[in-house]
Design an enzyme around this catalytic site. Structure first.
Site, PDB file in Angstrom:
ATOM      1  N   ASP A   1      41.672  32.696  32.444  1.00 20.23           N
ATOM      2  CA  ASP A   1      40.451  31.882  32.577  1.00 20.23           C
ATOM      3  C   ASP A   1      40.149  31.058  31.319  1.00 20.23           C
ATOM      4  OD1 ASP A   1      40.179  32.816  35.135  1.00 20.23           O
ATOM      5  OD2 ASP A   1      38.822  34.437  34.593  1.00 20.23           O
TER       6      ASP A   1
ATOM      7  N   ASP B   1      37.268  36.209  31.890  1.00 21.32           N
ATOM      8  CA  ASP B   1      36.162  35.320  32.269  1.00 21.32           C
ATOM      9  C   ASP B   1      35.131  35.288  31.145  1.00 21.32           C
ATOM     10  OD1 ASP B   1      37.216  36.790  34.732  1.00 21.32           O
ATOM     11  OD2 ASP B   1      36.077  35.203  35.714  1.00 21.32           O
TER      12      ASP B   1
ATOM     13  N   ASP C   1      34.001  35.646  38.448  1.00 24.05           N
ATOM     14  CA  ASP C   1      34.028  37.053  38.887  1.00 24.05           C
ATOM     15  C   ASP C   1      34.111  37.929  37.632  1.00 24.05           C
ATOM     16  OD1 ASP C   1      36.616  36.243  38.229  1.00 24.05           O
ATOM     17  OD2 ASP C   1      37.579  37.502  39.732  1.00 24.05           O
TER      18      ASP C   1
END
Ligand code: RIB
Ligand code: CA
Length: 310
Positions: free
Chosen positions: A240, A16, A11
């Site tokens: 992440d 990320d 996402d």
């Protein structure tokens, strides 16, 4: 060296992007595809961010698949304050050189898994795409090797006192994935909170001096501003990227426990979205609660040399 083939579901917010850069920089990994899901930012932003990141990194060969725009049950959970309106803070990447694949996320995941039996699936966002994929194509379970997720919290969460963002955003999706009986490892918010960098520790990483290193610093400055506004300190954590480190080097994990993990689904329960040991509506998982900071820092530092555009 035998490379590990990975498929990333994201996402794509700030961390990320860092995790994806770590994967692209890792000689141990072959990134076979990236699917996009709404979560840290809107689905359109996620697609744009992933395509921009691959263009920046000189990796437009990696296919990008567009997935779910909403969780199964809509909610008001947002993280624009942490990731910015675009999902990447104040960073703007040119995504024009990279188009999305004709296949959607679910079909893209299945096709990639059929072509790369035993591949690793890394999930960095809500589990919406993966739940749909496992429901539509149950055979996917037997095509995948390990599955590593960032999500959940055994101790306090980050969006509520009980729940972590990725699981709280789509509790039904993660409950469905756990109940599918996959061999899943989950890097939890507990591990993230155990490895917080101070500004001095962050500076000691010495990430400047290359285009990719500067991109990393530009991404993190928005996040550090947010932390300073809330906690009065420029602290930094890496949810992440920590999950990606566990994929690149499994010996990065220093504390984990295999347990039956359940998800609270009741809409009237203040704990909705929480991951709880021995709760119903879940399944067996290897839950990671601590990692090695030196190993993580070393893997993170590699991203300085992606692309090498100047
Ligand atoms: O809960 C931590 C959040 O930051 C999650 O969305 C995770 O994927 C990271 O982006
Ligand atoms: Ca994420």
């Amino acid at each position: 060296m035998q490379k590990k083939t990975v498929f990333i579901d994201t996402d794509c917010g700030i961390d990320d992007a860092v995790a994806i850069m770590m994967a692209l920089a890792a000689p141990e990994l072959e990134v076979a595809g990236i699917s996009c899901v709404a979560g840290n930012t809107s689905l359109d932003n996620v697609v744009n961010n992933v395509c921009g990141l691959l263009s920046f990194s000189g990796r437009t060969d990696v296919p990008v698949f567009k997935g779910a725009a909403f969780p199964f049950v809509r909610n008001e959970i947002r993280s624009d304050n942490i990731h910015g309106a675009s999902g990447l803070g104040n960073v703007k990447l040119d995504a024009s050189a990279k188009s999305i694949d004709a296949l959607n996320a679910v079909d893209g995941l299945l096709k990639t898994a059929e072509e790369n039996r035993g591949m690793t699936l890394v999930t960095l966002g809500p589990l919406t795409n993966i739940a749909i994929a496992l429901n539509l194509y149950p055979q996917l379970k037997d095509l995948l090797g390990e599955i590593v997720m960032m999500g959940g919290a055994i101790g306090p969460g980050n969006v509520t006192p009980h729940a972590e963002f990725n699981f709280a955003y789509d509790p039904e999706a993660i409950a469905f994935c756990l109940s599918a009986g996959l061999p899943v490892s989950i890097l939890t918010w507990d591990a993230v909170m155990d490895m917080i960098y101070t500004e001095e520790e962050f500076d000691a990483l010495d990430m400047g001096g290359t285009a990719a290193g500067q991109l990393f610093l530009d991404l993190q400055s928005f996040y550090m501003d947010y932390k300073e506004s809330v906690y009065g300190k420029r602290l930094i954590s890496f949810p992440d990227p920590l999950a990606m480190a566990c994929v690149i080097d499994p010996s990065s994990v220093t504390e984990s426990e295999k347990m039956n993990l359940g998800i609270i689904l009741d809409q009237s329960d203040a704990r909705r979205g929480a991951s709880v040991k021995d709760e119903k509506f879940g399944g067996y998982a290897d839950v990671i609660t601590k990692c090695d900071i030196d190993k993580f820092s070393a893997l993170l530092k590699r991203i300085k040399y992606i692309g090498q555009k100047g």
